[in-house]
Scaffold this motif. Structure first.
Motif, PDB file in Angstrom:
ATOM      1  N   LYS A  89      -1.402   6.203   4.994  1.00 14.16           N
ATOM      2  CA  LYS A  89      -1.958   5.988   3.664  1.00 14.16           C
ATOM      3  C   LYS A  89      -2.874   7.156   3.298  1.00 14.16           C
ATOM      4  CE  LYS A  89      -5.596   3.104   5.461  1.00 14.16           C
ATOM      5  NZ  LYS A  89      -5.677   1.887   6.173  1.00 14.16           N
ATOM      6  N   PRO A  90      -2.941   7.507   2.024  1.00 12.27           N
ATOM      7  CA  PRO A  90      -3.834   8.589   1.590  1.00 12.27           C
ATOM      8  C   PRO A  90      -5.284   8.280   1.974  1.00 12.27           C
ATOM      9  CG  PRO A  90      -2.311   8.009  -0.157  1.00 12.27           C
ATOM     10  CD  PRO A  90      -2.148   6.969   0.922  1.00 12.27           C
ATOM     11  N   GLY A  91      -5.984   9.294   2.454  1.00 13.15           N
ATOM     12  CA  GLY A  91      -7.371   9.125   2.846  1.00 13.15           C
ATOM     13  C   GLY A  91      -7.576   8.662   4.274  1.00 13.15           C
ATOM     14  N   PHE A 115       0.843  -1.187   0.000  1.00  9.58           N
ATOM     15  CA  PHE A 115       0.000   0.000   0.000  1.00  9.58           C
ATOM     16  C   PHE A 115       0.881   1.240   0.000  1.00  9.58           C
ATOM     17  CE2 PHE A 115      -2.599  -3.292   1.931  1.00  9.58           C
ATOM     18  CZ  PHE A 115      -3.772  -3.163   1.198  1.00  9.58           C
ATOM     19  N   ALA A 116       0.474   2.238  -0.759  1.00  6.17           N
ATOM     20  CA  ALA A 116       1.234   3.480  -0.822  1.00  6.17           C
ATOM     21  C   ALA A 116       1.146   4.204   0.511  1.00  6.17           C
ATOM     22  CB  ALA A 116       0.696   4.364  -1.933  1.00  6.17           C
ATOM     23  N   GLN A 117       2.256   4.704   0.958  1.00  6.78           N
ATOM     24  CA  GLN A 117       2.325   5.489   2.184  1.00  6.78           C
ATOM     25  C   GLN A 117       2.767   6.899   1.823  1.00  6.78           C
ATOM     26  OE1 GLN A 117       2.298   4.312   5.804  1.00  6.78           O
ATOM     27  NE2 GLN A 117       0.950   2.871   4.803  1.00  6.78           N
ATOM     28  N   SER A 171      -0.278  12.988  21.235  1.00  3.75           N
ATOM     29  CA  SER A 171      -0.355  11.657  20.635  1.00  3.75           C
ATOM     30  C   SER A 171      -1.103  11.744  19.307  1.00  3.75           C
ATOM     31  CB  SER A 171      -1.088  10.715  21.586  1.00  3.75           C
ATOM     32  OG  SER A 171      -1.278   9.459  20.979  1.00  3.75           O
ATOM     33  N   ILE A 172      -0.507  11.185  18.258  1.00  6.27           N
ATOM     34  CA  ILE A 172      -1.105  11.183  16.927  1.00  6.27           C
ATOM     35  C   ILE A 172      -1.152   9.743  16.443  1.00  6.27           C
ATOM     36  CG2 ILE A 172      -0.917  12.053  14.566  1.00  6.27           C
ATOM     37  CD1 ILE A 172       0.996  14.233  15.960  1.00  6.27           C
ATOM     38  N   VAL A 173      -2.367   9.256  16.158  1.00  4.30           N
ATOM     39  CA  VAL A 173      -2.555   7.862  15.758  1.00  4.30           C
ATOM     40  C   VAL A 173      -3.408   7.804  14.498  1.00  4.30           C
ATOM     41  CG1 VAL A 173      -3.515   5.627  16.439  1.00  4.30           C
ATOM     42  CG2 VAL A 173      -2.411   7.079  18.146  1.00  4.30           C
ATOM     43  N   GLU A 174      -2.990   6.957  13.553  1.00  4.55           N
ATOM     44  CA  GLU A 174      -3.806   6.691  12.365  1.00  4.55           C
ATOM     45  C   GLU A 174      -4.924   5.749  12.789  1.00  4.55           C
ATOM     46  OE1 GLU A 174      -3.407   4.719   7.925  1.00  4.55           O
ATOM     47  OE2 GLU A 174      -1.616   4.970   9.127  1.00  4.55           O
ATOM     48  N   LEU A 175      -6.172   6.187  12.628  1.00  2.00           N
ATOM     49  CA  LEU A 175      -7.307   5.383  13.073  1.00  2.00           C
ATOM     50  C   LEU A 175      -7.324   4.003  12.421  1.00  2.00           C
ATOM     51  CD1 LEU A 175     -10.278   7.900  13.213  1.00  2.00           C
ATOM     52  CD2 LEU A 175      -8.866   7.071  15.073  1.00  2.00           C
ATOM     53  N   GLY A 176      -7.661   3.003  13.220  1.00  2.00           N
ATOM     54  CA  GLY A 176      -7.753   1.635  12.734  1.00  2.00           C
ATOM     55  C   GLY A 176      -6.426   0.919  12.623  1.00  2.00           C
ATOM     56  N   THR A 177      -5.347   1.550  13.094  1.00  2.00           N
ATOM     57  CA  THR A 177      -4.014   0.938  13.034  1.00  2.00           C
ATOM     58  C   THR A 177      -3.295   1.138  14.365  1.00  2.00           C
ATOM     59  OG1 THR A 177      -2.740   2.885  12.334  1.00  2.00           O
ATOM     60  CG2 THR A 177      -3.881   1.645  10.598  1.00  2.00           C
ATOM     61  N   ASN A 178      -2.103   0.572  14.459  1.00  2.00           N
ATOM     62  CA  ASN A 178      -1.210   0.814  15.593  1.00  2.00           C
ATOM     63  C   ASN A 178      -0.161   1.849  15.228  1.00  2.00           C
ATOM     64  OD1 ASN A 178      -2.423  -1.073  17.309  1.00  2.00           O
ATOM     65  ND2 ASN A 178      -1.274  -2.737  16.365  1.00  2.00           N
ATOM     66  N   ASN A 179      -0.310   2.489  14.076  1.00  2.00           N
ATOM     67  CA  ASN A 179       0.628   3.471  13.571  1.00  2.00           C
ATOM     68  C   ASN A 179       0.437   4.791  14.318  1.00  2.00           C
ATOM     69  OD1 ASN A 179       2.473   4.831  11.928  1.00  2.00           O
ATOM     70  ND2 ASN A 179       0.959   5.235  10.348  1.00  2.00           N
ATOM     71  N   LEU A 235      -3.712  15.521  26.898  1.00  2.00           N
ATOM     72  CA  LEU A 235      -4.368  15.669  28.191  1.00  2.00           C
ATOM     73  C   LEU A 235      -4.808  17.115  28.407  1.00  2.00           C
ATOM     74  CD1 LEU A 235      -5.117  14.130  30.764  1.00  2.00           C
ATOM     75  CD2 LEU A 235      -2.921  14.799  31.696  1.00  2.00           C
ATOM     76  N   GLY A 236      -6.075  17.292  28.734  1.00  2.00           N
ATOM     77  CA  GLY A 236      -6.603  18.620  28.996  1.00  2.00           C
ATOM     78  C   GLY A 236      -7.183  19.325  27.769  1.00  2.00           C
ATOM     79  N   TYR A 237      -7.072  18.692  26.605  1.00  2.00           N
ATOM     80  CA  TYR A 237      -7.593  19.264  25.354  1.00  2.00           C
ATOM     81  C   TYR A 237      -8.582  18.289  24.722  1.00  2.00           C
ATOM     82  CZ  TYR A 237      -3.928  22.828  25.415  1.00  2.00           C
ATOM     83  OH  TYR A 237      -3.138  23.893  25.738  1.00  2.00           O
ATOM     84  N   ALA A 238      -9.495  18.827  23.938  1.00  2.00           N
ATOM     85  CA  ALA A 238     -10.430  17.973  23.198  1.00  2.00           C
ATOM     86  C   ALA A 238      -9.673  17.179  22.130  1.00  2.00           C
ATOM     87  CB  ALA A 238     -11.518  18.817  22.543  1.00  2.00           C
ATOM     88  N   THR A 239     -10.055  15.921  21.935  1.00  2.00           N
ATOM     89  CA  THR A 239      -9.473  15.094  20.876  1.00  2.00           C
ATOM     90  C   THR A 239      -9.982  15.602  19.537  1.00  2.00           C
ATOM     91  OG1 THR A 239      -9.325  13.192  22.343  1.00  2.00           O
ATOM     92  CG2 THR A 239      -9.321  12.736  19.969  1.00  2.00           C
ATOM     93  N   ARG A 240      -9.093  15.594  18.550  1.00  2.00           N
ATOM     94  CA  ARG A 240      -9.456  16.079  17.219  1.00  2.00           C
ATOM     95  C   ARG A 240      -9.048  15.047  16.174  1.00  2.00           C
ATOM     96  NH1 ARG A 240      -8.350  22.119  14.961  1.00  2.00           N
ATOM     97  NH2 ARG A 240      -9.121  21.774  12.876  1.00  2.00           N
ATOM     98  N   GLU A 241      -9.880  14.863  15.160  1.00  2.00           N
ATOM     99  CA  GLU A 241      -9.569  13.956  14.060  1.00  2.00           C
ATOM    100  C   GLU A 241      -9.484  14.755  12.764  1.00  2.00           C
ATOM    101  OE1 GLU A 241     -12.429  10.782  14.073  1.00  2.00           O
ATOM    102  OE2 GLU A 241     -11.708  10.041  16.011  1.00  2.00           O
ATOM    103  N   GLU A 242      -8.455  14.448  11.973  1.00  2.00           N
ATOM    104  CA  GLU A 242      -8.224  15.138  10.702  1.00  2.00           C
ATOM    105  C   GLU A 242      -7.950  14.104   9.610  1.00  2.00           C
ATOM    106  OE1 GLU A 242      -8.329  18.402   9.960  1.00  2.00           O
ATOM    107  OE2 GLU A 242      -8.820  18.953  12.042  1.00  2.00           O
ATOM    108  N   LYS A 243      -8.599  14.273   8.467  1.00  2.00           N
ATOM    109  CA  LYS A 243      -8.381  13.384   7.343  1.00  2.00           C
ATOM    110  C   LYS A 243      -7.107  13.794   6.592  1.00  2.00           C
ATOM    111  CE  LYS A 243     -10.841  10.935   3.867  1.00  2.00           C
ATOM    112  NZ  LYS A 243     -12.104  10.267   3.773  1.00  2.00           N
ATOM    113  N   VAL A 244      -6.300  12.794   6.205  1.00  2.00           N
ATOM    114  CA  VAL A 244      -5.056  13.047   5.474  1.00  2.00           C
ATOM    115  C   VAL A 244      -5.387  13.463   4.059  1.00  2.00           C
ATOM    116  CG1 VAL A 244      -2.941  11.996   4.607  1.00  2.00           C
ATOM    117  CG2 VAL A 244      -3.773  11.433   6.891  1.00  2.00           C
TER     118      VAL A 244
END
Length: 66
Positions: A47-49, A3-5, A24-32, A57-66
């Motif tokens: 991976k794209p997409g 898979f292209a990275q 902490s920055i984690v790619e959803l659905g992986t251990n990356n 700690l102390g901040y709202a969690t945020r999700e961003e699409k690549v």
């Protein structure tokens, strides 16, 4: 099968523009994952997409699409 990275880089700052160390920055659905350095910078191969989850700690969690 391969898979292209893509290397993603960035800086995480608070509302006042100060860098956040240890976000902490984690790619959803992986251990990356990774954490920000002393200047709030990070690099992660993803991976794209994919969606990255930023949590600190102390901040709202945020999700961003690549």
């Amino acid at each position: 099968m391969a898979f292209a990275q893509k290397q993603i880089t960035g800086t995480v700052k608070d509302a006042e523009g100060n860098p956040l160390v240890g976000v902490s920055i984690v790619e959803l659905g992986t251990n990356n994952g990774t954490v920000t350095d002393m200047d709030g910078n990070y690099t992660i191969n993803s991976k794209p997409g994919a969606t990255l989850r930023f949590s600190y700690l102390g901040y709202a969690t945020r999700e961003e699409k690549v």
